[in-house]
Design a protein around this motif. Structure first.
Motif, PDB file in Angstrom:
ATOM      1  N   GLU A 167       0.829  -1.208   0.000  1.00  0.00           N
ATOM      2  CA  GLU A 167       0.000   0.000   0.000  1.00  0.00           C
ATOM      3  C   GLU A 167       0.862   1.256   0.000  1.00  0.00           C
ATOM      4  OE1 GLU A 167      -3.605   2.068   2.621  1.00  0.00           O
ATOM      5  OE2 GLU A 167      -2.871   0.061   3.136  1.00  0.00           O
ATOM      6  N   LEU A 168       1.924   1.242   0.797  1.00  0.00           N
ATOM      7  CA  LEU A 168       2.804   2.413   0.874  1.00  0.00           C
ATOM      8  C   LEU A 168       3.554   2.644  -0.434  1.00  0.00           C
ATOM      9  CD1 LEU A 168       4.373   1.990   4.432  1.00  0.00           C
ATOM     10  CD2 LEU A 168       2.867   3.849   3.693  1.00  0.00           C
ATOM     11  N   THR A 169       4.133   1.609  -0.980  1.00  0.00           N
ATOM     12  CA  THR A 169       4.971   1.769  -2.170  1.00  0.00           C
ATOM     13  C   THR A 169       4.163   2.005  -3.438  1.00  0.00           C
ATOM     14  OG1 THR A 169       5.053  -0.646  -2.382  1.00  0.00           O
ATOM     15  CG2 THR A 169       6.878   0.420  -1.226  1.00  0.00           C
ATOM     16  N   SER A 170       2.931   1.535  -3.462  1.00  0.00           N
ATOM     17  CA  SER A 170       2.096   1.735  -4.652  1.00  0.00           C
ATOM     18  C   SER A 170       1.787   3.208  -4.874  1.00  0.00           C
ATOM     19  CB  SER A 170       0.797   0.939  -4.528  1.00  0.00           C
ATOM     20  OG  SER A 170       1.064  -0.454  -4.550  1.00  0.00           O
ATOM     21  N   ALA A 171       1.934   4.008  -3.828  1.00  0.00           N
ATOM     22  CA  ALA A 171       1.687   5.443  -3.940  1.00  0.00           C
ATOM     23  C   ALA A 171       2.902   6.191  -4.479  1.00  0.00           C
ATOM     24  CB  ALA A 171       1.292   6.011  -2.566  1.00  0.00           C
ATOM     25  N   GLN A 172       4.045   5.504  -4.603  1.00  0.00           N
ATOM     26  CA  GLN A 172       5.255   6.138  -5.127  1.00  0.00           C
ATOM     27  C   GLN A 172       5.209   6.224  -6.655  1.00  0.00           C
ATOM     28  OE1 GLN A 172       7.962   3.189  -3.205  1.00  0.00           O
ATOM     29  NE2 GLN A 172       9.029   4.999  -2.413  1.00  0.00           N
ATOM     30  N   GLU A 173       5.851   7.260  -7.186  1.00  0.00           N
ATOM     31  CA  GLU A 173       5.925   7.389  -8.639  1.00  0.00           C
ATOM     32  C   GLU A 173       6.714   6.226  -9.234  1.00  0.00           C
ATOM     33  OE1 GLU A 173       7.377  10.582 -12.078  1.00  0.00           O
ATOM     34  OE2 GLU A 173       7.649  11.040  -9.935  1.00  0.00           O
TER      35      GLU A 173
END
Length: 334
Positions: free
Chosen positions: A108-114
């Motif tokens: 969930e956290l990393t999916s928000a990264q470009e």
């Protein structure tokens, strides 16, 4: 003119060899790889130690060419997002999740990264079913890792308990509703129990304070055996659960080989150490530049069926010799 050309070519070759030699003597030092690790509890630190050792065998030595930043939630799931953010602030080359709850939080956290940071999970149940990857052969995103077969092996644990002690008819399933795929696990167990003629009852635990009350209910229901479901909380309190079960003369079937050593009658699964060591292969591939989306999810190298005859003796029971002969590991009385 030809002579001049020969001289120039010779000079270039000599210069190339000379400077090449210098570059070998004084190579440009690359910054150490940075690995961020998220664990749910102390017990899963065993996976981390195995990961480090295996990577060391591959030439990645902690403190020299690789560094680890480890965050431990100490069984408090609410801390996982904040701890994951701490890891991301270190700008790691790869993130490592020690289990399913950690992997889902990091996804969930990393999916928000470009440009999402790669994530390797060191053992989760059915990663494609719980949404970590699109497909086990071609994950299709920035995650890959090890499927520890926890979901698929749970009905087998019930079957092995039944075969070890065929006289048992009432079995308590002990689990944690916070573990992914909890409801689907109940359904698969009910289907398996019907074929074996067993009566199942499910009891849930989410904190240590609830253990005594659960065993009071188990005793009142006259349960004859207990099957533990995998989960970050129960794995931390297996010894306490076994102590209560022994007091009521109830055999417990565990998840990991370590559970048998801790007093369970038997267990069937892959160890935390094995999961960490095997996951190092995928962490290494990511650090070498491979894209997780094309690194297949692996399955356990070894699944262990173990039986504790010391526990059987204390309980005053005799496991089926035919099934006992199938055990990979047996704990004998000293």
């Amino acid at each position: 003119m030809k002579k001049m050309t020969v001289i120039l070519c010779s000079a270039m070759v000599i210069a190339f060899l000379f400077f090449g030699h210098l570059s070998e003597l004084s190579p440009t030092q690359k910054q150490p790889y940075k690995v961020g690790v998220l664990v749910a509890n102390d017990l899963r630190l065993v996976k981390v130690e195995a990961l480090k050792l295996r990577l060391k065998e591959m030439g990645l030595i902690e403190g020299e060419n690789i560094v680890f930043h480890i965050e431990n939630a100490k069984n408090d799931l609410s801390d996982l997002p904040a701890l994951g953010k701490e890891l991301l602030m270190e700008e790691p080359d790869v993130l490592v999740a020690s289990g399913a709850v950690e992997a889902l939080s990091l996804k969930e956290l990393t999916s928000a990264q470009e440009f999402p940071t790669p994530v390797v999970f060191m053992g989760t149940l059915s990663p494609s079913v719980i949404g970590l990857v699109e497909d086990t052969l071609r994950p299709g995103n920035h995650l890959t890792g090890l499927n520890n077969y926890h979901y698929e092996l749970t009905p087998k644990r019930l079957e092995l308990l039944h075969r070890l002690l065929p006289e048992i008819k009432k079995v308590a399933i002990l689990g944690d509703t916070r573990v992914p795929f909890f409801q689907q696990t109940q359904e698969s167990l009910q289907q398996a129990s019907q074929k074996m003629g067993l009566e199942l009852s499910t009891y849930t635990l989410t904190n240590a304070e609830g253990i005594q009350d659960v065993f009071r209910r188990i005793q009142e229901a006259e349960e004859e055996g207990i099957v533990l479901l995998p989960g970050f909380f129960l794995e931390s309190y297996t010894e306490e659960i076994v102590q209560y079960a022994m007091a009521f003369k109830i055999p417990v079937f565990g998840v990991y080989p370590q559970d048998t050593i801790d007093g369970c009658l038997a267990s069937y699964g892959t160890s935390n150490w094995s999961q960490g060591a095997q996951s190092a292969n995928m962490v290494y591939k990511v650090l070498q530049g491979q894209n997780p989306r094309v690194i297949p999810v692996e399955t356990p190298d070894r699944i262990v069926f173990s039986v504790n005859l010391k526990t059987a003796d204390k309980l005053g029971i005799t496991p089926s010799q035919a099934v006992l002969s199938l055990a990979d590991e047996v704990v004998y009385d000293e």
